[in-house]
Scaffold this active site. Structure first.
Site, short mmCIF file in Angstrom:
data_model
loop_
_atom_site.label_atom_id
_atom_site.label_comp_id
_atom_site.label_asym_id
_atom_site.label_seq_id
_atom_site.Cartn_x
_atom_site.Cartn_y
_atom_site.Cartn_z
CG HIS A 63 12.39 -70.39 97.04
ND1 HIS A 63 12.05 -70.64 98.72
CD2 HIS A 63 12.84 -69.53 97.03
CE1 HIS A 63 12.84 -69.95 99.31
NE2 HIS A 63 13.60 -69.42 98.04
CG HIS A 65 16.15 -67.61 95.90
ND1 HIS A 65 15.09 -66.63 96.40
CD2 HIS A 65 16.09 -67.23 94.86
CE1 HIS A 65 14.50 -66.17 95.47
NE2 HIS A 65 15.51 -66.56 94.28
CG ASP A 67 18.32 -68.80 101.01
OD1 ASP A 67 18.13 -68.97 99.43
OD2 ASP A 67 17.94 -67.98 101.82
CG HIS A 68 15.41 -71.82 100.88
ND1 HIS A 68 14.46 -72.16 101.67
CD2 HIS A 68 15.78 -71.07 100.83
CE1 HIS A 68 14.37 -70.74 102.46
NE2 HIS A 68 15.32 -69.75 102.22
CG HIS A 140 10.34 -65.11 97.57
ND1 HIS A 140 10.68 -64.39 98.03
CD2 HIS A 140 11.56 -66.22 97.43
CE1 HIS A 140 11.87 -64.41 98.35
NE2 HIS A 140 12.48 -65.92 97.58
CG ASP A 210 12.51 -67.72 101.45
OD1 ASP A 210 12.77 -68.40 101.85
OD2 ASP A 210 13.56 -66.83 100.67
CG HIS A 268 14.19 -67.39 105.86
ND1 HIS A 268 14.26 -65.84 105.60
CD2 HIS A 268 14.56 -67.65 104.91
CE1 HIS A 268 14.93 -65.88 103.82
NE2 HIS A 268 15.15 -67.28 103.89
ZN ZN Z 1 15.81 -68.25 101.60
ZN ZN Z 2 13.92 -67.03 99.15
#
Ligand code: ZN
Ligand code: ZN
EC number: 3.1.26.11
Length: 304
Positions: A63, A65, A67-68, A140, A210, A268
């Protein structure tokens, strides 16, 4: 097959855990490595491993976001700098192509290799003579996907001793027996099924992005050899997990147990948990599903 965890933290990096990225090394199987997510500083983490960026053949993004994906443009640029010339395929939710192309264009980054983009929907997203990759929607804040890699079954080994005992000497005939249902040798019909050992079933590895706990994923991850599931929170924080669209240790273990997987790896992990908490986190998951481990940065799990 070997799972190499490059980043195992949730949301923001901490001293012990970088943000998410997982490498699936398939050096013997296909001479390459696939990456799942590419959080910021993934390329720094790779420096501590035997992973060669130019051997990375595909990147699957769960996804969008930060942090990915914030490590993606930097990784792609460095791969070019390090002599990568084979094309790279990137799979991810709608928007991944615009994100990468914009970052590369604005920073004037020219790659020495081609990029192929595949914006995914649920279902089979890739297939070749080695494996099938399918993906499933998760629950998510934004569109998030889980990926399953399913190796094809392999035919059993040729029973050489049996053939020799029947007076069939080694030679091109052995290959023919492997490839054809029936072969005639010196007037005698040899049926393949009598001369092959047991079929070897292919392995299944599932890596989820996530998500809130989703019992509906049971069929998707059913019988997997390894399930990689997020466990942002401890079992005591079910409300928090629900409100932030994440899962707890015990929810991940619940899915592993319902789906009859062989091994569960939690990742995670929220930065609220310190080293001292890990034992507690893993044991609460093991109450539900005994074969559970928690990934730490640079930990490796061979898929047997
Ligand atoms: Zn994340
Ligand atoms: Zn996320």
């Amino acid at each position: 097959m070997n799972l190499y965890f490059l980043g195992t933290g949730a949301g923001v990096p901490s001293k012990k855990r970088n943000v998410t990225s997982i490498a699936l090394q398939m050096l013997q199987e296909r001479g390459s490595t696939w990456l799942f997510d590419c959080g910021e500083a993934t390329q720094h983490q790779i420096l501590h491993t035997n992973i060669r960026p130019r051997r990375i053949e595909k990147i699957f993004i769960t996804h969008l976001h930060g942090d990915h994906i914030f490590g993606l443009p930097g990784f792609l640029g460095s791969r070019s700098f390090q002599g990568g010339d084979s094309s790279l395929a990137i799979y991810g939710p709608k928007g991944i192509q615009a994100y990468v192309e914009t970052a590369l264009a604005i920073s004037g980054t020219n790659l020495t290799y081609g990029l192929e983009f595949y914006e995914v929907e649920e279902g089979i997203i890739y297939e070749d003579d080695y494996c099938t990759v399918s993906c499933h929607k998760l629950d998510h804040v934004i569109a998030s996907f889980g990926y399953c890699i399913q190796e094809h079954d392999k035919p059993g080994e040729l029973l050489v001793d049996k053939l020799k005992a029947q007076g069939v000497p080694p030679g091109p005939i052995y290959q023919q027996i492997k490839e054809q249902p029936a072969v005639t040798f010196e007037g005698k019909v040899l049926h393949r099924e009598e001369y092959l050992g047991e079929r070897k079933s292919g392995r299944k590895v599932c890596i989820l992005g996530d998500t809130r706990y989703m019992s509906e994923l049971k069929d998707f991850v059913k019988d997997a050899d390894v399930l990689v599931h997020e466990a942002t929170f401890s079992k005591n924080e079910t409300n928090l997990a629900y409100n932030y669209f994440h899962s707890t240790t015990q929810q991940a273990a619940q899915l592993a147990s319902d789906a009859n997987v062989k091994e569960l790896i939690l990742t995670h992990i929220s930065s609220r948990y310190q080293d001292d908490d890990l034992e507690g986190l893993v044991s609460e998951a093991r109450e539900q599903f005994p074969n559970t481990n928690i990934a730490t940065d640079l930990s490796q799990f061979p898929v047997s």
